[in-house]
Scaffold this motif. Structure first.
Motif, PDB file in Angstrom:
ATOM      1  N   ALA A  80       4.123  23.504  32.596  1.00 51.99           N
ATOM      2  CA  ALA A  80       2.830  23.261  31.967  1.00 51.99           C
ATOM      3  C   ALA A  80       1.936  24.489  32.023  1.00 51.99           C
ATOM      4  CB  ALA A  80       2.127  22.082  32.643  1.00 51.99           C
ATOM      5  N   ILE A  81       0.993  24.540  31.090  1.00 53.54           N
ATOM      6  CA  ILE A  81      -0.064  25.545  31.074  1.00 53.54           C
ATOM      7  C   ILE A  81      -1.392  24.812  30.937  1.00 53.54           C
ATOM      8  CG2 ILE A  81      -1.061  27.555  29.920  1.00 53.54           C
ATOM      9  CD1 ILE A  81       1.701  28.033  28.639  1.00 53.54           C
ATOM     10  N   LEU A  82      -2.276  24.971  31.900  1.00 51.26           N
ATOM     11  CA  LEU A  82      -3.634  24.446  31.772  1.00 51.26           C
ATOM     12  C   LEU A  82      -4.461  25.497  31.038  1.00 51.26           C
ATOM     13  CD1 LEU A  82      -5.387  21.969  32.908  1.00 51.26           C
ATOM     14  CD2 LEU A  82      -6.391  23.732  34.372  1.00 51.26           C
ATOM     15  N   PHE A  83      -5.040  25.122  29.892  1.00 52.40           N
ATOM     16  CA  PHE A  83      -5.721  26.090  29.030  1.00 52.40           C
ATOM     17  C   PHE A  83      -7.221  25.804  28.974  1.00 52.40           C
ATOM     18  CE2 PHE A  83      -7.395  27.720  25.074  1.00 52.40           C
ATOM     19  CZ  PHE A  83      -6.879  29.006  25.047  1.00 52.40           C
ATOM     20  N   CYS A  84      -8.017  26.880  29.164  1.00 51.52           N
ATOM     21  CA  CYS A  84      -9.473  26.807  29.091  1.00 51.52           C
ATOM     22  C   CYS A  84      -9.948  27.600  27.883  1.00 51.52           C
ATOM     23  CB  CYS A  84     -10.096  27.383  30.363  1.00 51.52           C
ATOM     24  SG  CYS A  84      -9.556  26.570  31.881  1.00 51.52           S
ATOM     25  N   VAL A 155      -2.095  28.805  34.443  1.00 48.72           N
ATOM     26  CA  VAL A 155      -3.430  28.647  33.870  1.00 48.72           C
ATOM     27  C   VAL A 155      -3.645  29.772  32.875  1.00 48.72           C
ATOM     28  CG1 VAL A 155      -4.396  27.432  35.851  1.00 48.72           C
ATOM     29  CG2 VAL A 155      -4.529  29.935  35.758  1.00 48.72           C
ATOM     30  N   ALA A 156      -4.397  29.483  31.836  1.00 49.14           N
ATOM     31  CA  ALA A 156      -4.643  30.486  30.801  1.00 49.14           C
ATOM     32  C   ALA A 156      -5.977  30.203  30.134  1.00 49.14           C
ATOM     33  CB  ALA A 156      -3.516  30.486  29.759  1.00 49.14           C
ATOM     34  N   GLY A 157      -6.507  31.211  29.443  1.00 53.02           N
ATOM     35  CA  GLY A 157      -7.738  31.027  28.706  1.00 53.02           C
ATOM     36  C   GLY A 157      -8.095  32.271  27.934  1.00 53.02           C
ATOM     37  N   ASP A 158      -8.959  32.093  26.943  1.00 59.70           N
ATOM     38  CA  ASP A 158      -9.418  33.232  26.158  1.00 59.70           C
ATOM     39  C   ASP A 158     -10.916  33.409  26.360  1.00 59.70           C
ATOM     40  OD1 ASP A 158      -9.970  30.831  24.554  1.00 59.70           O
ATOM     41  OD2 ASP A 158     -10.555  32.230  22.965  1.00 59.70           O
ATOM     42  N   HIS A 181       1.634  31.502  36.987  1.00 58.04           N
ATOM     43  CA  HIS A 181       1.221  32.569  36.065  1.00 58.04           C
ATOM     44  C   HIS A 181      -0.242  32.383  35.686  1.00 58.04           C
ATOM     45  CE1 HIS A 181       3.054  35.891  33.703  1.00 58.04           C
ATOM     46  NE2 HIS A 181       1.887  35.805  33.066  1.00 58.04           N
ATOM     47  N   ILE A 182      -0.856  33.513  35.310  1.00 57.28           N
ATOM     48  CA  ILE A 182      -2.205  33.516  34.739  1.00 57.28           C
ATOM     49  C   ILE A 182      -2.127  34.263  33.411  1.00 57.28           C
ATOM     50  CG2 ILE A 182      -4.627  34.140  35.056  1.00 57.28           C
ATOM     51  CD1 ILE A 182      -4.017  34.452  38.065  1.00 57.28           C
ATOM     52  N   PRO A 240      -0.780  34.954  41.350  1.00 58.52           N
ATOM     53  CA  PRO A 240       0.522  34.955  40.667  1.00 58.52           C
ATOM     54  C   PRO A 240       0.568  36.007  39.570  1.00 58.52           C
ATOM     55  CG  PRO A 240      -0.813  33.135  39.883  1.00 58.52           C
ATOM     56  CD  PRO A 240      -1.583  33.761  41.023  1.00 58.52           C
ATOM     57  N   ALA A 241       1.742  36.190  38.997  1.00 61.94           N
ATOM     58  CA  ALA A 241       1.917  37.131  37.889  1.00 61.94           C
ATOM     59  C   ALA A 241       0.880  36.860  36.802  1.00 61.94           C
ATOM     60  CB  ALA A 241       3.326  37.001  37.320  1.00 61.94           C
ATOM     61  N   THR A 242       0.359  37.936  36.220  1.00 60.85           N
ATOM     62  CA  THR A 242      -0.749  37.830  35.279  1.00 60.85           C
ATOM     63  C   THR A 242      -0.467  38.646  34.029  1.00 60.85           C
ATOM     64  OG1 THR A 242      -2.311  37.558  37.112  1.00 60.85           O
ATOM     65  CG2 THR A 242      -3.236  38.179  34.986  1.00 60.85           C
ATOM     66  N   THR A 243      -0.839  38.099  32.891  1.00 57.51           N
ATOM     67  CA  THR A 243      -0.717  38.786  31.607  1.00 57.51           C
ATOM     68  C   THR A 243      -2.091  38.859  30.968  1.00 57.51           C
ATOM     69  OG1 THR A 243       1.525  37.923  31.329  1.00 57.51           O
ATOM     70  CG2 THR A 243       0.437  38.805  29.372  1.00 57.51           C
ATOM     71  N   ILE A 244      -2.455  40.062  30.492  1.00 53.81           N
ATOM     72  CA  ILE A 244      -3.782  40.284  29.923  1.00 53.81           C
ATOM     73  C   ILE A 244      -3.648  40.900  28.537  1.00 53.81           C
ATOM     74  CG2 ILE A 244      -6.004  41.445  30.203  1.00 53.81           C
ATOM     75  CD1 ILE A 244      -5.462  41.523  33.218  1.00 53.81           C
ATOM     76  N   VAL A 245      -4.367  40.341  27.584  1.00 48.83           N
ATOM     77  CA  VAL A 245      -4.462  40.879  26.229  1.00 48.83           C
ATOM     78  C   VAL A 245      -5.880  41.395  26.022  1.00 48.83           C
ATOM     79  CG1 VAL A 245      -4.653  40.169  23.800  1.00 48.83           C
ATOM     80  CG2 VAL A 245      -2.644  39.517  25.150  1.00 48.83           C
ATOM     81  N   THR A 246      -6.001  42.607  25.471  1.00 50.02           N
ATOM     82  CA  THR A 246      -7.307  43.134  25.090  1.00 50.02           C
ATOM     83  C   THR A 246      -7.258  43.591  23.635  1.00 50.02           C
ATOM     84  OG1 THR A 246      -6.805  45.393  25.847  1.00 50.02           O
ATOM     85  CG2 THR A 246      -7.837  43.896  27.438  1.00 50.02           C
TER      86      THR A 246
END
Length: 321
Positions: A80-84, A155-158, A181-182, A240-246
């Motif tokens: 699962a991914i909890l999205f904000c 967990v994820a969010g924009d 993951h984040i 935890p492991a993290t992925t970032i988009v800019t």
């Protein structure tokens, strides 16, 4: 074809050329209700891909019931991914990010659980964060009935949702709650807003310095200081492991990339990708650019189940799209 670094992608010409679209603090004659209606309607226009199943739930929260929406890419058991969602803490809802959540579910192979948290200024910090935590606690309680993998929750969010997602991950670390993951898409992190990109792109690129100042004031409840709000000062060890988009033409670009460097210094497995030619909010505009879904796919590729056991701590990796 590589995009130029001297101007945004022409796909955004009409959007950036319409001064009415710029995010700013509304004048006195525009109500918050009207602002939310207009902003939410614009974001909700993104084309939606099909997923196997969508289901709305209501979960108990500290301020009342919290709507959540589940997007299943398959009827089989998934992680699962909890999205904000984003929206400057002020607007946004389940519908504004429906398209993004569908794309993320299909690309990652995970069930996405979107949270309709309380908004500022009516509900300042920590209301949104508390709601996200309540949704995560519900998710962890209900994984068996929802047929989800209890051991693999991300967990994820924009934008502002990235701030909430990272804040939630920090709470989880401190409370011993495991996450795997984040995922952060152009996260909003720094209340000071004094980076080079914040100054360079303060206006003319959709997201403005005036709106950011208003958003932070609303979220902090008129300026109340709390160390959990300024995430540029957070201890990042043990995340935890993290992925970032800019995005190149984004006032928030530098704070997201500074976070990646700090995560690397803290021995967190972090991957960073900057998208040239892009502006803040581009991942929610697949009707304007295919780079939107490509960015979501990049985040999904790192969160995807097949990646869960392959992470190794490393310095941040800035990669080209």
């Amino acid at each position: 074809m590589p995009m130029p670094d001297d101007a945004p992608d022409p796909a955004f010409d009409a959007l950036l050329g319409d001064s009415r679209m710029a995010l700013r603090r509304p004048p006195p004659h525009v109500s918050l209700t009207d602002l939310r209606r207009a902003a939410n309607a614009f974001q909700a226009r993104a084309p939606r891909s099909d997923v196997t199943a969508v289901a709305d739930h209501v979960v108990p929260g500290p301020g009342g019931s919290i709507p959540v929406r589940l997007y299943r890419p398959t009827l089989e058991r998934t992680a699962a991914i909890l999205f904000c969602h984003g929206g400057g803490f002020i607007f946004g809802n389940l519908d504004t990010h429906d398209a993004m959540c569908r794309t993320l579910a299909n690309a990652s192979g995970r069930t996405v659980v979107a949270v309709d948290y309380r908004l500022a200024p009516e509900h300042p910090f920590p209301a949104a964060l508390d709601d996200a935590q309540a949704a995560l606690e519900w998710l962890r309680r209900e994984v068996r009935s929802l047929d989800l993998d209890a051991d693999r929750i991300a967990v994820a969010g924009d934008s502002a949702g990235g701030h909430i997602a990272l804040g939630l991950a920090l709470r989880c670390r401190d409370e011993g709650v495991p996450l795997d993951h984040i995922g952060l898409i152009y996260p909003l992190l720094d209340p000071a807003g004094d980076s080079a990109s914040a100054r360079q792109f303060a206006q003319g690129y959709l997201l403005t310095a005036a709106f950011l100042a208003w958003a932070w004031d609303a979220y902090r409840g008129g300026g109340a200081a709390d160390p959990s709000v300024d995430l540029t000062r957070a201890d990042l060890h043990g995340l935890p492991a993290t992925t970032i988009v800019t995005a190149h033409f984004d006032p928030l670009r530098d704070e997201g990339e500074a976070l990646a460097r700090r995560l690397g210094d803290a021995a967190v497995d972090v991957a960073l990708r900057r998208y040239p030619g892009m502006i803040h909010g581009f991942a929610g505009l697949p009707q304007l650019t295919p780079v939107a879904n490509a960015a979501i796919a990049f985040v999904a590729s790192r969160i995807a189940p097949s990646q869960a056991s392959e992470s190794q701590a490393s310095a941040p990796r800035l990669s080209a799209p």
